[in-house]
Write an enzyme that holds these catalytic residues in place. Structure first.
Site, PDB file in Angstrom:
ATOM      1  N   LYS A 217       2.944 -16.903  24.670  1.00 48.43           N
ATOM      2  CA  LYS A 217       1.755 -17.047  23.831  1.00 48.43           C
ATOM      3  C   LYS A 217       0.705 -17.927  24.497  1.00 48.43           C
ATOM      4  CE  LYS A 217       3.510 -16.009  19.300  1.00 48.43           C
ATOM      5  NZ  LYS A 217       3.746 -16.464  17.951  1.00 48.43           N
TER       6      LYS A 217
ATOM      7  N   LYS B 240       7.453  -5.661  23.257  1.00 46.93           N
ATOM      8  CA  LYS B 240       7.678  -5.690  21.810  1.00 46.93           C
ATOM      9  C   LYS B 240       6.431  -5.228  21.026  1.00 46.93           C
ATOM     10  CE  LYS B 240       7.188  -9.666  19.663  1.00 46.93           C
ATOM     11  NZ  LYS B 240       7.283 -10.950  18.990  1.00 46.93           N
TER      12      LYS B 240
ATOM     13  N   LYS C 250       2.211  -8.070  16.295  1.00 48.15           N
ATOM     14  CA  LYS C 250       1.023  -8.169  15.435  1.00 48.15           C
ATOM     15  C   LYS C 250      -0.208  -8.549  16.235  1.00 48.15           C
ATOM     16  CE  LYS C 250       3.475 -10.536  12.435  1.00 48.15           C
ATOM     17  NZ  LYS C 250       3.857 -11.627  11.681  1.00 48.15           N
TER      18      LYS C 250
HETATM   19  P1  TYM Z   1       6.820 -13.166  13.065  1.00 46.26           P
HETATM   20  O1  TYM Z   1       5.815 -13.266  11.989  1.00 46.26           O
HETATM   21  O2  TYM Z   1       6.341 -13.007  14.470  1.00 46.26           O
HETATM   22  O3  TYM Z   1       7.812 -11.990  12.773  1.00 46.26           O
HETATM   23  C1  TYM Z   1       8.469 -11.923  11.519  1.00 46.26           C
HETATM   24  C2  TYM Z   1       9.855 -11.349  11.689  1.00 46.26           C
HETATM   25  O4  TYM Z   1       9.787 -10.045  12.234  1.00 46.26           O
HETATM   26  C3  TYM Z   1      10.569  -9.952  13.412  1.00 46.26           C
HETATM   27  N1  TYM Z   1       9.838  -9.070  14.357  1.00 46.26           N
HETATM   28  C4  TYM Z   1      10.365  -7.988  14.918  1.00 46.26           C
HETATM   29  N2  TYM Z   1      11.584  -7.431  14.807  1.00 46.26           N
HETATM   30  C5  TYM Z   1      11.802  -6.305  15.528  1.00 46.26           C
HETATM   31  N3  TYM Z   1      10.878  -5.738  16.349  1.00 46.26           N
HETATM   32  C6  TYM Z   1       9.650  -6.271  16.501  1.00 46.26           C
HETATM   33  N4  TYM Z   1       8.757  -5.713  17.288  1.00 46.26           N
HETATM   34  C7  TYM Z   1       9.344  -7.456  15.755  1.00 46.26           C
HETATM   35  N5  TYM Z   1       8.241  -8.231  15.624  1.00 46.26           N
HETATM   36  C8  TYM Z   1       8.556  -9.215  14.766  1.00 46.26           C
HETATM   37  C9  TYM Z   1      10.669 -11.380  13.931  1.00 46.26           C
HETATM   38  O5  TYM Z   1      11.801 -11.553  14.734  1.00 46.26           O
HETATM   39  C10 TYM Z   1      10.741 -12.169  12.643  1.00 46.26           C
HETATM   40  O6  TYM Z   1      12.050 -12.206  12.142  1.00 46.26           O
HETATM   41  N6  TYM Z   1       8.267 -17.876  13.661  1.00 46.26           N
HETATM   42  C11 TYM Z   1       8.486 -16.686  12.886  1.00 46.26           C
HETATM   43  C12 TYM Z   1       8.228 -16.875  11.392  1.00 46.26           C
HETATM   44  C13 TYM Z   1       8.979 -18.006  10.807  1.00 46.26           C
HETATM   45  C14 TYM Z   1      10.362 -18.031  10.445  1.00 46.26           C
HETATM   46  C15 TYM Z   1      10.592 -19.327   9.937  1.00 46.26           C
HETATM   47  C16 TYM Z   1      11.378 -17.073  10.489  1.00 46.26           C
HETATM   48  C17 TYM Z   1       8.468 -19.233  10.515  1.00 46.26           C
HETATM   49  N7  TYM Z   1       9.428 -20.017  10.011  1.00 46.26           N
HETATM   50  C18 TYM Z   1      11.853 -19.708   9.470  1.00 46.26           C
HETATM   51  C19 TYM Z   1      12.650 -17.469  10.024  1.00 46.26           C
HETATM   52  C20 TYM Z   1      12.867 -18.755   9.520  1.00 46.26           C
HETATM   53  C21 TYM Z   1       7.535 -15.612  13.383  1.00 46.26           C
HETATM   54  O7  TYM Z   1       6.535 -15.877  13.975  1.00 46.26           O
HETATM   55  O8  TYM Z   1       7.846 -14.376  12.977  1.00 46.26           O
END
Ligand code: TYM
Length: 336
Positions: A114, A196, A199
């Protein structure tokens, strides 16, 4: 009662990767873990670690809340809330930063990726992001944390921090375990299947958004990159495009990769792509309909208010317990 915790950032619209790696898994886990309460949240504090347009962020927060619910979560065992509305998350972030090491954070691959993409300065919060995430989890004594593959390293740091704090201050935190889906933990871009689906991606052709209309879904899948072999076979190394489409189909149908491959073994790429597009459209149709009902209703705010109150009760208590063990503030008796 035991807890399961997870969050999603409201940065941009929700895509199929996040749905298959996270939300769809939350829905099935609610059935599998019928004794657990789910704390799920919209991670807006995480979103602002990179530049956000305030108005768009607020809208994305609401849209994401509606989508969480539209995907079929059971409200009785769910506290759905907006992370920034539970102040203990910010508090915990600071406390834990005092115990996380620079070296640990420097190893985080997501930070490196990032930070490289940032055109202007890299915020210090982007660097300490995994600590905020650890706090999100430890505040609720989560036993399990369902996430996609890309969050594994952050979960390991959370476990290390929890163990370190427990050793130093006595039993404080439950050491959480990640729950990563067998199929769908890493959905790749449609044009760049070695990357991947994300978003923050600038190439929309890589992505299917949960609210995309059927004609766009069909167009995106039909133009997805494949290979010249002509056989529908799972081989992520040599056939990343076809393997990604097989994964999408398998995850949507809750099938194994083997069974999915067997189903399409003698199908042409064109027919296979049509089947994948049809499956996505069919799967998303009821979700989209429920989303449109929810987004304009007051139910959404009621659920988020309740979630905020439920979460605050538990999180405030945990943050106070930690503050006390750390020796912060005065040890005064509550006034009568
Ligand atoms: P974020 O918002 O990037 O993604 C949310 C969840 O979706 C999963 N994910 C994917 N899984 C499969 N294929 C993909 N292409 C893909 N893109 C995203 C991510 O693995 C995630 O589970 N830091 C985290 C959010 C967060 C969080 C937490 C999660 C903040 N605090 C506490 C668990 C517990 C994040 O940025 O996810």
């Amino acid at each position: 009662m035991k807890h399961i915790v997870s969050g999603i950032k409201p940065s941009g619209d929700l895509n199929l990767g996040t749905y298959l790696g996270a939300i769809k898994n939350f829905v099935s886990l609610q059935e599998r873990f019928s004794e657990h309460h789910f704390f799920l949240f919209i991670a807006d504090l995480h979103a602002i670690t990179v530049a956000q347009d305030p108005q768009k962020l607020r809208q994305a927060t609401k849209n994401l809340a509606a989508l969480y619910l539209a995907c079929g979560l059971q409200e009785e065992r769910l506290s759905l809330f907006v992370q920034s509305e539970v102040a203990a998350h910010t508090q915990m972030n600071y406390y834990l930063q005092c115990f996380a090491y620079m070296g640990e954070l420097e190893r985080m691959t997501q930070f490196k990726d990032k930070a490289q993409k940032q055109e202007t300065g890299v915020s210090s919060a982007l660097f300490t992001y995994p600590v905020l995430m650890a706090g999100d989890i430890l505040l609720y004594d989560a036993e399990y944390v369902p996430v996609g593959d890309d969050q594994k390293q952050h979960l390991e740091l959370t476990r290390d921090l929890a163990t370190r704090m427990n050793n130093r201050f006595g039993e404080l935190f439950v050491v959480p375990k990640p729950l990563i889906p067998k199929v769908g933990a890493r959905i790749m871009g449609l044009q760049n299947p070695t990357k991947k689906m994300s978003k923050s991606d600038t190439n929309v052709k890589d992505i299917i958004y949960l609210l995309d209309p059927p004609n766009i879904i069909e167009k995106r899948i039909k133009s997805a990159v494949t290979d010249s072999e002509g056989t529908v076979r799972f081989d992520p190394q040599n056939k990343p495009g076809i393997s990604n489409l097989l994964t999408i189909y398998a995850a949507l149908e809750s099938l194994s990769i083997e069974d999915t491959q067997a189903r399409f073994e003698s199908t042409s790429y064109a027919d296979f792509k049509q089947a994948v597009a049809d499956k996505i459209i069919e799967h998303l149709k009821p979700i989209q309909a429920r989303y449109h009902e929810l987004i304009g209703s007051s139910t959404l705010d009621d659920i988020l208010n309740r979630g905020r109150d439920d979460a605050s009760k538990i999180a405030n208590k945990k943050a106070q317990t930690l503050a006390k063990r750390l020796g912060l503030g005065r040890n005064i008796k509550p006034s009568r």
